[in-house]
Design an enzyme around this catalytic site. Structure first.
Site, PDB file in Angstrom:
ATOM      1  N   GLY A 283       0.233  -4.957  -1.794  1.00  0.00           N
ATOM      2  CA  GLY A 283       1.404  -4.901  -2.651  1.00  0.00           C
ATOM      3  C   GLY A 283       2.526  -4.177  -1.956  1.00  0.00           C
ATOM      4  O   GLY A 283       2.500  -3.979  -0.733  1.00  0.00           O
TER       5      GLY A 283
ATOM      6  N   ASP B  73      -0.382   0.305 -18.656  1.00  0.00           N
ATOM      7  CA  ASP B  73      -0.211  -0.992 -17.996  1.00  0.00           C
ATOM      8  C   ASP B  73      -1.401  -1.893 -18.317  1.00  0.00           C
ATOM      9  O   ASP B  73      -1.880  -2.634 -17.465  1.00  0.00           O
ATOM     10  CB  ASP B  73      -0.080  -0.804 -16.478  1.00  0.00           C
TER      11      ASP B  73
ATOM     12  N   GLY C  89      -6.282  -7.590  -0.550  1.00  0.00           N
ATOM     13  CA  GLY C  89      -5.119  -7.572  -1.421  1.00  0.00           C
ATOM     14  C   GLY C  89      -4.095  -6.582  -0.918  1.00  0.00           C
ATOM     15  O   GLY C  89      -4.417  -5.649  -0.186  1.00  0.00           O
TER      16      GLY C  89
END
Length: 256
Positions: free
Chosen positions: A90, A212, A88
């Site tokens: 970002g 979050d 992954g």
């Protein structure tokens, strides 16, 4: 310090036994009571500087703009971790899967992106996320095993959560012609929800607000495991707002 007050170990130069020929001297005040989250937060910049100095000195990184160390590629070793695979990424970092040969288990490894390595601010936020998550020891909060640097890259290793995000579980239930009774029964949903509540209540008792919390940041395992992930936006009671942390896809921590 009164009972129930949030506590945190005193920040010190992050150094593992493997890297240290002799024990690291205890910092001033280490023999006294542990620092609270608020007191520890005030040392965040100092901690960031110490770790980054260690990384840059060891690998001779030119913070003014010279080439930073590369992020490991699939199959590489990363520090003591073998069989590294990116699972992954970002805007500011990546999540790797790697095998810890010391205990023969797979772990998730969160690292900063190459073009963020020269930013003291990014390193400070990265450290803050690792320290907050690492000190919230609860069965429903993903544990952090190690915070260090390897090959010029700061990282922290954590449990590799095997499962699916709560978002995926709920989406599958909506597609179920029986309203999720077969794929994600209501009793299981309520049990998982209570486990999330337990994790959040524990964090609040320690002076930490996640900020979050959403289905994407909750992983559900096959055998009843529920883990709250991604504490990058967490707010520590009494500490200044340090802004947004790593913008990573938390579902990537799951083993596909």
């Amino acid at each position: 310090m009164t009972e129930g007050e949030p506590v945190q170990p005193n920040p010190r130069d992050l150094q593992t036994v493997r890297h240290a020929p002799s024990p690291t001297p205890a910092p001033p005040g280490a023999s006294g009571p542990p620092l609270s989250f608020e007191e520890s937060a005030r040392h965040a910049d100092e901690t960031s500087e110490t770790v980054w100095e260690r990384v840059s000195n060891r690998h001779r990184i030119d913070l003014a703009g010279a080439e930073a160390p590369r992020v490991p590629r699939e199959g590489d070793r990363f520090g003591r971790y073998a069989e590294v695979l990116e699972i992954g990424h970002g805007g500011m970092g990546a999540i790797l899967r790697g095998r810890d040969p010391n205990v023969n288990r797979d772990v998730a490894i969160k690292i900063l992106r190459r073009d963020r390595l020269a930013s003291d601010g990014a390193v400070g936020k990265f450290l803050a996320e690792a320290q907050v998550a690492g000190q919230l020891e609860h069965p429903n909060i993903v544990p952090v095993y190690e915070l260090d640097a390897a090959d010029g890259v700061p990282y922290f290793a954590m449990r590799l959560v095997r499962g699916r995000s709560l978002t995926e579980c709920l989406a599958e239930a909506r597609r179920d012609r029986f309203g999720g009774a077969a794929t994600y029964p209501m009793a299981r949903r309520l049990t998982d929800f209570l486990k999330v509540c337990d994790a959040v209540a524990f964090a609040h008792s320690r002076g930490v607000i996640h900020r979050d919390l959403k289905p994407d940041n909750v992983m559900v395992g096959e055998f009843g495991e529920v883990q709250v992930l991604d504490w990058g936006l967490a707010k520590i009671r009494g500490a200044p707002d340090r802004g947004r942390e790593l913008d990573l896809d938390p579902t990537a921590v799951a083993s596909r």
